[in-house]
Design an enzyme around this catalytic site. Structure first.
Site, PDB file in Angstrom:
ATOM      1  N   GLU A 149       0.815  -1.211   0.000  1.00 47.60           N
ATOM      2  CA  GLU A 149       0.000   0.000   0.000  1.00 47.60           C
ATOM      3  C   GLU A 149       0.852   1.266   0.000  1.00 47.60           C
ATOM      4  O   GLU A 149       1.956   1.298   0.532  1.00 47.60           O
ATOM      5  CB  GLU A 149      -0.909   0.016   1.228  1.00 47.60           C
ATOM      6  N   CYS A 177       3.451   8.267   1.631  1.00 53.46           N
ATOM      7  CA  CYS A 177       4.002   7.223   2.494  1.00 53.46           C
ATOM      8  C   CYS A 177       4.138   5.954   1.662  1.00 53.46           C
ATOM      9  O   CYS A 177       3.146   5.425   1.158  1.00 53.46           O
ATOM     10  CB  CYS A 177       3.037   7.015   3.669  1.00 53.46           C
ATOM     11  N   CYS A 208       6.992  -8.009   6.399  1.00 52.41           N
ATOM     12  CA  CYS A 208       8.173  -7.568   7.154  1.00 52.41           C
ATOM     13  C   CYS A 208       8.645  -8.715   8.043  1.00 52.41           C
ATOM     14  O   CYS A 208       7.831  -9.460   8.588  1.00 52.41           O
ATOM     15  CB  CYS A 208       7.807  -6.355   8.017  1.00 52.41           C
ATOM     16  N   CYS A 234       7.059  -6.835  14.805  1.00 49.97           N
ATOM     17  CA  CYS A 234       6.661  -6.089  16.002  1.00 49.97           C
ATOM     18  C   CYS A 234       5.197  -6.458  16.330  1.00 49.97           C
ATOM     19  O   CYS A 234       4.349  -6.467  15.432  1.00 49.97           O
ATOM     20  CB  CYS A 234       6.771  -4.581  15.756  1.00 49.97           C
ATOM     21  N   CYS A 284       2.097  -4.285  15.060  1.00 53.56           N
ATOM     22  CA  CYS A 284       2.048  -3.880  13.649  1.00 53.56           C
ATOM     23  C   CYS A 284       1.402  -4.966  12.796  1.00 53.56           C
ATOM     24  O   CYS A 284       1.847  -6.120  12.813  1.00 53.56           O
ATOM     25  CB  CYS A 284       3.472  -3.606  13.165  1.00 53.56           C
ATOM     26  N   CYS A 287      -0.093   4.423   8.147  1.00 52.42           N
ATOM     27  CA  CYS A 287       1.286   4.025   7.921  1.00 52.42           C
ATOM     28  C   CYS A 287       1.714   3.104   9.052  1.00 52.42           C
ATOM     29  O   CYS A 287       1.488   3.401  10.217  1.00 52.42           O
ATOM     30  CB  CYS A 287       2.210   5.239   7.899  1.00 52.42           C
TER      31      CYS A 287
HETATM   32  N1  SAH Z   1       9.631  -0.717   9.502  1.00 51.12           N
HETATM   33  C1  SAH Z   1       9.821   0.669   9.702  1.00 51.12           C
HETATM   34  C2  SAH Z   1       8.943   1.529   8.828  1.00 51.12           C
HETATM   35  C3  SAH Z   1       7.514   1.106   8.666  1.00 51.12           C
HETATM   36  S1  SAH Z   1       6.533   1.191  10.119  1.00 51.12           S
HETATM   37  C4  SAH Z   1       9.687   1.022  11.170  1.00 51.12           C
HETATM   38  O1  SAH Z   1       9.254   0.191  11.949  1.00 51.12           O
HETATM   39  O2  SAH Z   1      10.069   2.134  11.517  1.00 51.12           O
HETATM   40  C5  SAH Z   1       6.242   2.939  10.241  1.00 51.12           C
HETATM   41  C6  SAH Z   1       5.764   3.407  11.608  1.00 51.12           C
HETATM   42  O3  SAH Z   1       4.423   2.953  11.888  1.00 51.12           O
HETATM   43  C7  SAH Z   1       6.632   2.881  12.744  1.00 51.12           C
HETATM   44  O4  SAH Z   1       7.011   3.876  13.642  1.00 51.12           O
HETATM   45  C8  SAH Z   1       5.733   1.886  13.390  1.00 51.12           C
HETATM   46  O5  SAH Z   1       6.080   1.708  14.712  1.00 51.12           O
HETATM   47  C9  SAH Z   1       4.350   2.497  13.217  1.00 51.12           C
HETATM   48  N2  SAH Z   1       3.276   1.519  13.422  1.00 51.12           N
HETATM   49  C10 SAH Z   1       3.287   0.202  13.163  1.00 51.12           C
HETATM   50  N3  SAH Z   1       2.134  -0.376  13.526  1.00 51.12           N
HETATM   51  C11 SAH Z   1       1.351   0.595  14.009  1.00 51.12           C
HETATM   52  C12 SAH Z   1       0.029   0.630  14.552  1.00 51.12           C
HETATM   53  N4  SAH Z   1      -0.713  -0.466  14.658  1.00 51.12           N
HETATM   54  N5  SAH Z   1      -0.457   1.812  14.974  1.00 51.12           N
HETATM   55  C13 SAH Z   1       0.278   2.940  14.865  1.00 51.12           C
HETATM   56  N6  SAH Z   1       1.524   2.981  14.365  1.00 51.12           N
HETATM   57  C14 SAH Z   1       2.064   1.816  13.939  1.00 51.12           C
HETATM   58 FE1  SF4 Z   2       8.211  -4.228  10.394  1.00 48.03          FE
HETATM   59 FE2  SF4 Z   2       5.938  -3.185  11.289  1.00 48.03          FE
HETATM   60 FE3  SF4 Z   2       7.988  -3.522  12.956  1.00 48.03          FE
HETATM   61 FE4  SF4 Z   2       8.120  -1.616  11.043  1.00 48.03          FE
HETATM   62  S1  SF4 Z   2       6.703  -1.680  12.764  1.00 48.03           S
HETATM   63  S2  SF4 Z   2       9.714  -3.115  11.605  1.00 48.03           S
HETATM   64  S3  SF4 Z   2       6.960  -2.650   9.400  1.00 48.03           S
HETATM   65  S4  SF4 Z   2       6.860  -5.156  11.898  1.00 48.03           S
END
Ligand code: SAH
Ligand code: SF4
Length: 384
Positions: A97, A110, A117, A121, A124, A354
């Site tokens: 996306e 974005c 990934c 995390c 996410c 994002c």
């Molecule tokens: N992988 C990279 C970039 C993509 S994630 C990273 O982790 O930085 C981009 C941002 O979105 C990150 O700061 C991540 O912590 C945040 N993010 C992920 N899941 C989310 C969620 N469920 N609600 C709000 N922010 C989220």
């Molecule tokens: Fe990967 Fe989501 Fe963690 Fe970013 S926040 S590193 S996209 S699992």
């Protein structure tokens, strides 16, 4: 570079040197490559016949051997507030996306770097999907190429010819905060970043391009040397014990290493700061104790904090901190003199955030059922 080709070469994503080499195989001078780049990226032209200042013979060579092709769009959604979201098909029923977020003084795109990934995390939804594959440079820059064309076509059809609209670029900022960990797809992401900055391609200033990373320390060093764009680091916790759980990569690159890498990065960008992203999770990382921990971190790295209200989804078993707690947490940091912003939520009607992007086409309906009314995160980057 082969001169007899079965598959057309996709010019999208080729760097200036690669393009010059290709053009050279037909006896073309390097400036032809620059001309070609301007047609492709600045004017968004994909038909060689329309590149009128190129010699006819050269255009015919290009048409015989090359193509300009972004990923196919599977779906497109528009929010009533102007936020746009495209779902691109990356094959094998996977999708990524791209989200455009317009604001009064800027337009932020974005973009995604991977389908899925590997970092995983727990907050996410991209992490929940697992990993499908790295995107190519063409697929990464193709998101910008496609979005810019679409948005500019809209502006034209709306005949927005007032001074403000015509003097401002539709997309003024790019953030790599979509699906994937950009620094785990380093070479391809670097190729795309270079095109974003290249004067013959998008010509964005390096402060208007942000890479967000969960903390891939060795690659942060490389990025600092190769292309020091604005860096956002997903911190989410002030201690290793907590960060090990929230960002599993922390077990490999603990906080002390991460903070040292941030400072090394800033040596390459002396007037910059690191944006620490901090997701607000109810009862997990939102107590005063954690705020105090962040204040200590802010003493070690030139930084600002961006607090992100968690966009919850049932699978995660996590909840967003209540708004009053987010405000108080922000206040604790501000009181200690730490520059802090809170991301706002908008675009409720198209379910795009994002970092919360879910790309599997087949699973898409189910995901949207699971995520009713999730809003789009508005990126509050430092103004430039
Ligand atoms: N992988 C990279 C970039 C993509 S994630 C990273 O982790 O930085 C981009 C941002 O979105 C990150 O700061 C991540 O912590 C945040 N993010 C992920 N899941 C989310 C969620 N469920 N609600 C709000 N922010 C989220
Ligand atoms: Fe990967 Fe989501 Fe963690 Fe970013 S926040 S590193 S996209 S699992």
């Amino acid at each position: 570079m082969p001169t007899v080709l079965r598959e057309p070469i996709n010019l999208l994503g080729l760097g200036t040197a690669e393009l010059a080499e290709l053009v050279g195989t037909w006896g073309g001078k390097p400036f032809r490559a620059k001309q070609l780049q301007r047609w492709i990226y600045q004017r968004g032209v994909d038909s060689f016949g329309d590149m009128t200042d190129l010699a006819r013979e050269f255009r015919e060579q290009l048409a015989r051997h090359c193509t300009v092709k972004a990923l196919d769009v599977a779906t497109e959604q528009r929010s009533s507030d102007g936020t746009r979201k495209w779902l691109f098909d990356v094959g094998k029923n996977n999708a990524i996306e791209t989200v455009f977020i317009p604001e009064d003084d800027r337009g932020t795109l974005c973009i995604s770097s991977q389908a899925g990934c590997t970092v995983g995390c727990p907050f996410c939804s991209t992490g929940y999907q697992g990993f499908n594959r790295n995107l190519t440079t063409a697929e990464i820059i193709g998101q910008l190429w496609y979005a810019k064309r679409e948005l500019e076509a809209d502006v034209q059809s709306a005949r927005l010819d007032d001074t403000a609209a015509s003097s401002t670029r539709v997309i003024s900022n790019v953030v790599m905060m979509g699906m994937g960990e950009p620094l785990l797809n380093y070479d391809r992401v670097l190729g795309a970043l270079r095109l974003m900055l290249d004067d013959n391609a998008y010509g964005l200033s390096r402060r208007r391009v942000t890479v967000s990373t969960s903390g891939v320390v060795p690659m942060m060093d490389r990025l600092g040397r190769d292309c020091p764009v604005a860096l956002a680091v997903s911190l989410h916790a002030p201690t290793d014990a907590l960060r090990d759980k929230l960002v599993p990569l922390n077990r490999k690159h603990p906080l002390s290493e991460l903070l040292a890498a941030c400072n090394r990065y800033l040596e390459h960008a002396p007037r910059d700061f690191i944006t620490f992203e901090y997701i607000m999770l109810d009862g997990i990382n939102d107590a005063d104790e954690q705020a105090r921990g962040l204040v200590e971190i802010a003493k070690q790295v030139r930084c600002k904090f961006n607090l992100i209200p968690f966009n919850s989804f049932p699978q995660s078993g996590l909840k967003c901190s209540p708004p009053a707690r987010v405000r108080l947490f922000a206040q604790r940091l501000l009181d200690a003199g730490v520059v802090t912003t809170v991301r706002k939520t908008r675009g409720d009607d198209i379910a795009a955030a994002c970092g919360q992007l879910a790309g599997d086409v087949k699973d898409r309906t189910r995901i949207r059922e699971r995520l009713p009314n999730q809003g789009t995160i508005v990126i509050n980057e430092e103004r430039e």
